[in-house]
Motif scaffolding. Structure first.
Motif, PDB file in Angstrom:
ATOM      1  N   VAL A 274      25.570 -25.993  -7.912  1.00  0.00           N
ATOM      2  CA  VAL A 274      26.514 -24.906  -7.633  1.00  0.00           C
ATOM      3  C   VAL A 274      25.857 -23.866  -6.735  1.00  0.00           C
ATOM      4  O   VAL A 274      26.456 -23.376  -5.766  1.00  0.00           O
ATOM      5  CB  VAL A 274      27.015 -24.276  -8.954  1.00  0.00           C
ATOM      6  CG1 VAL A 274      27.752 -22.974  -8.696  1.00  0.00           C
ATOM      7  CG2 VAL A 274      27.893 -25.251  -9.704  1.00  0.00           C
ATOM      8  N   LYS A 275      24.606 -23.504  -7.040  1.00  0.00           N
ATOM      9  CA  LYS A 275      23.884 -22.521  -6.224  1.00  0.00           C
ATOM     10  C   LYS A 275      23.699 -23.028  -4.800  1.00  0.00           C
ATOM     11  O   LYS A 275      23.865 -22.268  -3.841  1.00  0.00           O
ATOM     12  CB  LYS A 275      22.525 -22.219  -6.842  1.00  0.00           C
ATOM     13  CG  LYS A 275      21.726 -21.236  -6.012  1.00  0.00           C
ATOM     14  CD  LYS A 275      20.865 -20.379  -6.868  1.00  0.00           C
ATOM     15  CE  LYS A 275      19.996 -19.412  -6.123  1.00  0.00           C
ATOM     16  NZ  LYS A 275      20.450 -18.922  -4.879  1.00  0.00           N
TER      17      LYS A 275
ATOM     18  N   ARG B 213      27.587 -19.425   2.156  1.00  0.00           N
ATOM     19  CA  ARG B 213      27.126 -18.139   2.665  1.00  0.00           C
ATOM     20  C   ARG B 213      26.499 -18.287   4.047  1.00  0.00           C
ATOM     21  O   ARG B 213      26.716 -17.459   4.932  1.00  0.00           O
ATOM     22  CB  ARG B 213      26.125 -17.528   1.689  1.00  0.00           C
ATOM     23  CG  ARG B 213      26.258 -16.032   1.614  1.00  0.00           C
ATOM     24  CD  ARG B 213      25.402 -15.377   0.552  1.00  0.00           C
ATOM     25  NE  ARG B 213      25.386 -16.092  -0.703  1.00  0.00           N
ATOM     26  CZ  ARG B 213      24.282 -16.377  -1.388  1.00  0.00           C
ATOM     27  NH1 ARG B 213      23.107 -16.004  -0.939  1.00  0.00           N
ATOM     28  NH2 ARG B 213      24.344 -17.033  -2.528  1.00  0.00           N
ATOM     29  N   LEU B 214      25.728 -19.356   4.245  1.00  0.00           N
ATOM     30  CA  LEU B 214      25.131 -19.610   5.553  1.00  0.00           C
ATOM     31  C   LEU B 214      26.211 -19.856   6.604  1.00  0.00           C
ATOM     32  O   LEU B 214      26.132 -19.365   7.733  1.00  0.00           O
ATOM     33  CB  LEU B 214      24.176 -20.800   5.493  1.00  0.00           C
ATOM     34  CG  LEU B 214      22.841 -20.556   4.803  1.00  0.00           C
ATOM     35  CD1 LEU B 214      22.069 -21.864   4.649  1.00  0.00           C
ATOM     36  CD2 LEU B 214      22.015 -19.559   5.574  1.00  0.00           C
ATOM     37  N   ARG B 215      27.212 -20.634   6.235  1.00  0.00           N
ATOM     38  CA  ARG B 215      28.307 -20.921   7.155  1.00  0.00           C
ATOM     39  C   ARG B 215      29.052 -19.639   7.527  1.00  0.00           C
ATOM     40  O   ARG B 215      29.389 -19.418   8.680  1.00  0.00           O
ATOM     41  CB  ARG B 215      29.268 -21.927   6.511  1.00  0.00           C
ATOM     42  CG  ARG B 215      29.948 -22.834   7.493  1.00  0.00           C
ATOM     43  CD  ARG B 215      30.716 -23.962   6.816  1.00  0.00           C
ATOM     44  NE  ARG B 215      29.829 -24.996   6.324  1.00  0.00           N
ATOM     45  CZ  ARG B 215      29.823 -25.466   5.070  1.00  0.00           C
ATOM     46  NH1 ARG B 215      30.674 -25.000   4.181  1.00  0.00           N
ATOM     47  NH2 ARG B 215      28.983 -26.408   4.713  1.00  0.00           N
ATOM     48  N   GLU B 216      29.286 -18.782   6.522  1.00  0.00           N
ATOM     49  CA  GLU B 216      29.951 -17.506   6.794  1.00  0.00           C
ATOM     50  C   GLU B 216      29.096 -16.639   7.713  1.00  0.00           C
ATOM     51  O   GLU B 216      29.617 -15.938   8.580  1.00  0.00           O
ATOM     52  CB  GLU B 216      30.226 -16.767   5.489  1.00  0.00           C
ATOM     53  CG  GLU B 216      31.326 -17.381   4.657  1.00  0.00           C
ATOM     54  CD  GLU B 216      31.464 -16.717   3.295  1.00  0.00           C
ATOM     55  OE1 GLU B 216      30.759 -15.716   3.024  1.00  0.00           O
ATOM     56  OE2 GLU B 216      32.275 -17.196   2.493  1.00  0.00           O
TER      57      GLU B 216
END
Length: 81
Positions: free
Chosen positions: A25-26, A33-36
């Motif tokens: 999950v992490k 988050r990296l993609r965002e």
């Protein structure tokens, strides 16, 4: 097998499975988050390019305005003499 050993084994299995699931999950959240972050960087770059384009356009318009004012002042100055 005694009851205590079964309980300890069960707890160990549950903790192991929970740890594996938690790590997955992490990792998924980190990837999102990296993609965002990449998308935000692309958006920031496009805004920066747009701001630079607007700044260049503003500089050009300012130069034209100053040239027109200069021309008007020269015309008014020469007509007074």
């Amino acid at each position: 097998m005694s009851t205590i050993s079964k309980v300890v084994l069960g707890i160990s299995v549950v903790l192991s499975v929970g740890t594996v699931v938690g790590v997955h999950v992490k990792q998924r959240l980190d990837r999102e988050r990296l993609r965002e972050g990449v998308l935000q960087d692309l958006e920031r770059q496009s805004r920066k390019q747009e701001n630079l384009r607007l700044l260049e356009e503003q500089i050009h318009l300012t130069k034209r305005l100053e040239a027109e004012r200069e021309k008007i002042l020269l015309t008014e100055g020469s007509s007074k003499f």
